[in-house]
Scaffold this motif. Structure first.
Motif, PDB file in Angstrom:
ATOM      1  N   GLU A 192       0.817  -1.215   0.000  1.00 22.45           N
ATOM      2  CA  GLU A 192       0.000   0.000   0.000  1.00 22.45           C
ATOM      3  C   GLU A 192       0.852   1.267   0.000  1.00 22.45           C
ATOM      4  N   GLU A 193       1.844   1.338   0.864  1.00 22.40           N
ATOM      5  CA  GLU A 193       2.670   2.545   0.977  1.00 22.40           C
ATOM      6  C   GLU A 193       3.365   2.887  -0.341  1.00 22.40           C
ATOM      7  N   LYS A 194       3.790   1.868  -1.077  1.00 23.31           N
ATOM      8  CA  LYS A 194       4.456   2.110  -2.356  1.00 23.31           C
ATOM      9  C   LYS A 194       3.471   2.568  -3.436  1.00 23.31           C
ATOM     10  N   TYR A 195       2.187   2.198  -3.279  1.00 23.87           N
ATOM     11  CA  TYR A 195       1.167   2.575  -4.271  1.00 23.87           C
ATOM     12  C   TYR A 195       0.676   4.011  -4.067  1.00 23.87           C
ATOM     13  N   LEU A 196       0.775   4.506  -2.839  1.00 25.97           N
ATOM     14  CA  LEU A 196       0.312   5.866  -2.545  1.00 25.97           C
ATOM     15  C   LEU A 196       1.094   6.882  -3.372  1.00 25.97           C
ATOM     16  N   GLY A 197       0.500   8.051  -3.554  1.00 24.95           N
ATOM     17  CA  GLY A 197       1.154   9.114  -4.311  1.00 24.95           C
ATOM     18  C   GLY A 197       0.409   9.410  -5.596  1.00 24.95           C
ATOM     19  N   LYS A 198       1.065  10.114  -6.474  1.00 25.82           N
ATOM     20  CA  LYS A 198       0.439  10.604  -7.709  1.00 25.82           C
ATOM     21  C   LYS A 198       0.676   9.638  -8.865  1.00 25.82           C
ATOM     22  N   TRP A 199      -0.400   9.391  -9.619  1.00 22.42           N
ATOM     23  CA  TRP A 199      -0.370   8.576 -10.823  1.00 22.42           C
ATOM     24  C   TRP A 199      -0.981   9.384 -11.961  1.00 22.42           C
ATOM     25  N   TYR A 200      -0.417   9.236 -13.159  1.00 20.34           N
ATOM     26  CA  TYR A 200      -1.000   9.822 -14.361  1.00 20.34           C
ATOM     27  C   TYR A 200      -1.819   8.749 -15.055  1.00 20.34           C
ATOM     28  N   GLU A 201      -3.021   9.125 -15.469  1.00 20.49           N
ATOM     29  CA  GLU A 201      -3.842   8.196 -16.237  1.00 20.49           C
ATOM     30  C   GLU A 201      -3.380   8.261 -17.689  1.00 20.49           C
ATOM     31  N   LEU A 202      -2.970   7.107 -18.225  1.00 23.49           N
ATOM     32  CA  LEU A 202      -2.528   7.068 -19.616  1.00 23.49           C
ATOM     33  C   LEU A 202      -3.623   6.571 -20.549  1.00 23.49           C
ATOM     34  N   ALA A 203      -4.500   5.709 -20.039  1.00 22.06           N
ATOM     35  CA  ALA A 203      -5.593   5.181 -20.858  1.00 22.06           C
ATOM     36  C   ALA A 203      -6.751   4.798 -19.948  1.00 22.06           C
ATOM     37  N   ARG A 204      -7.956   4.767 -20.550  1.00 22.27           N
ATOM     38  CA  ARG A 204      -9.156   4.436 -19.788  1.00 22.27           C
ATOM     39  C   ARG A 204     -10.280   4.040 -20.732  1.00 22.27           C
ATOM     40  N   PHE A 205     -11.299   3.443 -20.172  1.00 16.54           N
ATOM     41  CA  PHE A 205     -12.584   3.342 -20.836  1.00 16.54           C
ATOM     42  C   PHE A 205     -13.378   4.551 -20.352  1.00 16.54           C
ATOM     43  N   ASP A 206     -13.854   5.350 -21.293  1.00 13.80           N
ATOM     44  CA  ASP A 206     -14.572   6.571 -20.933  1.00 13.80           C
ATOM     45  C   ASP A 206     -15.868   6.268 -20.197  1.00 13.80           C
TER      46      ASP A 206
END
Length: 177
Positions: free
Chosen positions: A38-52
């Protein structure tokens, strides 16, 4: 509306919410990342792709920021820029683990007591790139700690999604300026 009608209405909403959560509990039915940190997953992520879907329609520069809440849940702040309305958009929610915190199976809510599945199904060892499935094949995200992804990881994630039953023809590649 008088007090009696208000009380009846609130009671109906409470019963409806309880019934929704009992009859449609969030369950992870996909293989998720084990030994999730969990601690390593926290923080900022950029979304590169998604289903709208409705909230993300017409958004670019989408990010997700995860941090710990005092109650142990995870604060989720999703942000983006609506290029049609020419304004920033933000939604704040919370996530909880479905069972053990060392499994990438979570549920997330942006609307009170209503939760949806959030399943981290692929993750590199350094927590730089992630493939996330929702509770069904209508939801998918590719996330990165920066605004791009190496071709080999991108292809690996897309192949994994295809093999998991996702139709990638509607995949939207998020513009990141």
């Amino acid at each position: 509306m008088d007090k009696k009608q208000s009380l009846l209405f609130l009671s109906a909403v409470a019963v409806g919410t309880l019934a929704y959560n009992v009859l449609k509990p969030v369950r992870s039915t996909v293989d998720v990342v084990e030994d999730f940190e969990e601690e390593k997953y926290l923080g900022k992520w950029y979304e590169l792709a998604r289903f709208d879907f409705f909230w993300e329609k017409n958004l670019k520069n989408v990010t997700a920021e995860y941090s710990k809440n005092a109650d142990g849940s995870i604060k989720v702040v999703n942000s983006g820029f609506d290029y049609v309305k020419n304004k920033d958009k933000q939604s704040i929610g919370k996530a909880k683990f479905l069972d053990a915190s060392n499994r990438g199976a979570l549920k997330v809510s942006f609307f009170g007591p209503f939760y949806s599945g959030y399943n981290v199904v692929q993750l590199d060892d350094d927590y730089r790139y992630a493939l996330v499935f929702g509770e069904n094949t209508d939801y998918l995200w590719i996330l990165s700690r920066n605004k791009n992804i190496p071709l080999d990881i991108k292809e690996k994630y897309l192949e994994y999604a295809r093999n998991s039953g996702y139709d990638l023809t509607n995949l939207v590649w998020t513009q990141q300026d």
